[in-house]
Design an enzyme around this catalytic site. Sequence first.
Site, mmCIF file in Angstrom:
data_model
loop_
_atom_site.group_PDB
_atom_site.id
_atom_site.type_symbol
_atom_site.label_atom_id
_atom_site.label_comp_id
_atom_site.label_asym_id
_atom_site.label_seq_id
_atom_site.Cartn_x
_atom_site.Cartn_y
_atom_site.Cartn_z
ATOM 1 C CB SER A 143 -0.850 0.001 1.282
ATOM 2 O OG SER A 143 -1.444 1.271 1.489
ATOM 3 C CE1 TYR A 156 -4.381 -2.277 4.863
ATOM 4 C CE2 TYR A 156 -3.518 -0.060 4.520
ATOM 5 C CZ TYR A 156 -4.014 -1.254 4.011
ATOM 6 O OH TYR A 156 -4.135 -1.414 2.655
HETATM 7 N N1 LIG Z 1 -8.627 -0.956 -1.830
HETATM 8 C C1 LIG Z 1 -7.599 -0.126 -1.637
HETATM 9 O O1 LIG Z 1 -7.732 1.106 -1.739
HETATM 10 C C2 LIG Z 1 -6.247 -0.663 -1.296
HETATM 11 C C3 LIG Z 1 -5.184 0.225 -1.259
HETATM 12 C C4 LIG Z 1 -3.912 -0.231 -0.943
HETATM 13 C C5 LIG Z 1 -3.720 -1.583 -0.690
HETATM 14 N N2 LIG Z 1 -4.763 -2.430 -0.726
HETATM 15 C C6 LIG Z 1 -4.495 -3.833 -0.420
HETATM 16 O O2 LIG Z 1 -5.003 -4.659 -1.450
HETATM 17 C C7 LIG Z 1 -5.276 -5.963 -0.901
HETATM 18 C C8 LIG Z 1 -6.657 -6.403 -1.361
HETATM 19 O O3 LIG Z 1 -7.643 -5.557 -0.778
HETATM 20 P P1 LIG Z 1 -8.975 -5.112 -1.539
HETATM 21 O O4 LIG Z 1 -8.970 -3.649 -1.588
HETATM 22 O O5 LIG Z 1 -9.129 -5.896 -2.784
HETATM 23 O O6 LIG Z 1 -10.098 -5.493 -0.469
HETATM 24 P P2 LIG Z 1 -11.004 -6.798 -0.329
HETATM 25 O O7 LIG Z 1 -11.595 -6.698 1.025
HETATM 26 O O8 LIG Z 1 -11.895 -6.932 -1.509
HETATM 27 O O9 LIG Z 1 -9.939 -7.977 -0.415
HETATM 28 C C9 LIG Z 1 -9.266 -8.531 0.671
HETATM 29 C C10 LIG Z 1 -9.408 -10.025 0.541
HETATM 30 O O10 LIG Z 1 -8.640 -10.664 1.573
HETATM 31 C C11 LIG Z 1 -9.419 -11.748 2.052
HETATM 32 N N3 LIG Z 1 -8.979 -12.151 3.391
HETATM 33 C C12 LIG Z 1 -9.077 -11.451 4.539
HETATM 34 N N4 LIG Z 1 -8.601 -12.193 5.552
HETATM 35 C C13 LIG Z 1 -8.195 -13.375 5.030
HETATM 36 C C14 LIG Z 1 -7.618 -14.551 5.580
HETATM 37 N N5 LIG Z 1 -7.373 -14.664 6.891
HETATM 38 N N6 LIG Z 1 -7.338 -15.584 4.748
HETATM 39 C C15 LIG Z 1 -7.605 -15.496 3.419
HETATM 40 N N7 LIG Z 1 -8.146 -14.410 2.841
HETATM 41 C C16 LIG Z 1 -8.439 -13.356 3.647
HETATM 42 C C17 LIG Z 1 -10.845 -11.213 2.056
HETATM 43 O O11 LIG Z 1 -11.791 -12.259 2.153
HETATM 44 C C18 LIG Z 1 -10.869 -10.494 0.716
HETATM 45 O O12 LIG Z 1 -11.184 -11.383 -0.326
HETATM 46 C C19 LIG Z 1 -5.122 -5.826 0.610
HETATM 47 O O13 LIG Z 1 -3.868 -6.331 1.014
HETATM 48 C C20 LIG Z 1 -5.164 -4.334 0.826
HETATM 49 O O14 LIG Z 1 -4.465 -3.929 1.983
HETATM 50 C C21 LIG Z 1 -6.031 -2.014 -1.023
#
Ligand SMILES: NC(=O)c1ccc[n+]([C@@H]2O[C@H](COP(=O)([O-])OP(=O)(O)OC[C@H]3O[C@@H](n4cnc5c(N)ncnc54)[C@H](O)[C@@H]3O)[C@@H](O)[C@H]2O)c1
Length: 255
Positions: A143, A156
């Site tokens: 991130s 986080y």
């Molecule tokens: N959306 C944003 O703005 C953003 C920005 C920077 C980084 N990220 C990162 O991107 C990644 C994906 O996030 P996203 O935005 O797609 O959100 P999201 O909530 O759609 O995806 C996160 C996924 O992780 C899964 N998950 C959570 N705990 C788990 C576990 N114990 N075992 C297996 N799976 C698990 C959830 O079920 C979900 O499918 C994350 O690491 C997040 O920190 C997202």
Amino acid sequence: MSLKNKVAVVTGGNSGIGKAIALELARQGANIVINYRSRPEDTADLERQINALGSQAVGVQADVSKLPELDRLIQTAVAKLGRIDIMVNNAGIESRTSLLDTTEQQYDSVLDINLKSAFFGTQLAARQMIQQGAGGRIINITSVHEDWPMPGNLPYCLSKGGMRMLTRTAGVELAPHNILVVGVGPGAIATPMNQATLQNPAQAAKLNAAIPLGRVAKPEEIATVVAFLAGDGASYITATTIFADGGIMQSSPGL
Ligand SMILES: NC(=O)c1ccc[n+]([C@@H]2O[C@H](COP(=O)([O-])OP(=O)(O)OC[C@H]3O[C@@H](n4cnc5c(N)ncnc54)[C@H](O)[C@@H]3O)[C@@H](O)[C@H]2O)c1
């Protein structure tokens, strides 16, 4: 198709950024292991979409914050698809808590799901790749907050900062095996994680205004970066992070 016959594992792969990554890697020819924790119906739907692209897909339910389950995920990937060439440590959560109000349970769950899973996911995938003898790619979805403080979301930031050093140190340790370890640092992406902000028109407008490109990104705009890093064109990139943030880190301190 640059990833033809490669096998990729994507943790947290049935929603948001993980789902977009699974689809993009499949579009490039890779066969995909979709790790998920909940919503098996979404995984089944994604498996069908990947099959329609001509690639194989295997859904594996596992809580990647627990080492035995992560180990089972890796073993199942090898048993079902024969090898692992690309490991994408994507699963993540946030607690939206500050230093003063974070509980031990919140601290443990954010650090275990985000950082511990990436640490052991990297370790287990690397052991398998070394055994295969053909190098590999490990891509950690970090991130902008691997580097950029976000008051009110400290666990986080801590987890993503840890992933930053995991990427750099493991990248150096694994370089002799031609296993490249790279972080991808998204800015604000339209996924379930940001749903509350994006559904609030005032908050969404404030966020868009703070981003030099003037908008949050689609998950597909992160997936294409991951696909590039998994392919031949990225053969000299390791132990670093590629940010895809619309310029926000350079313009909005303290957002
Ligand atoms: N959306 C944003 O703005 C953003 C920005 C920077 C980084 N990220 C990162 O991107 C990644 C994906 O996030 P996203 O935005 O797609 O959100 P999201 O909530 O759609 O995806 C996160 C996924 O992780 C899964 N998950 C959570 N705990 C788990 C576990 N114990 N075992 C297996 N799976 C698990 C959830 O079920 C979900 O499918 C994350 O690491 C997040 O920190 C997202």
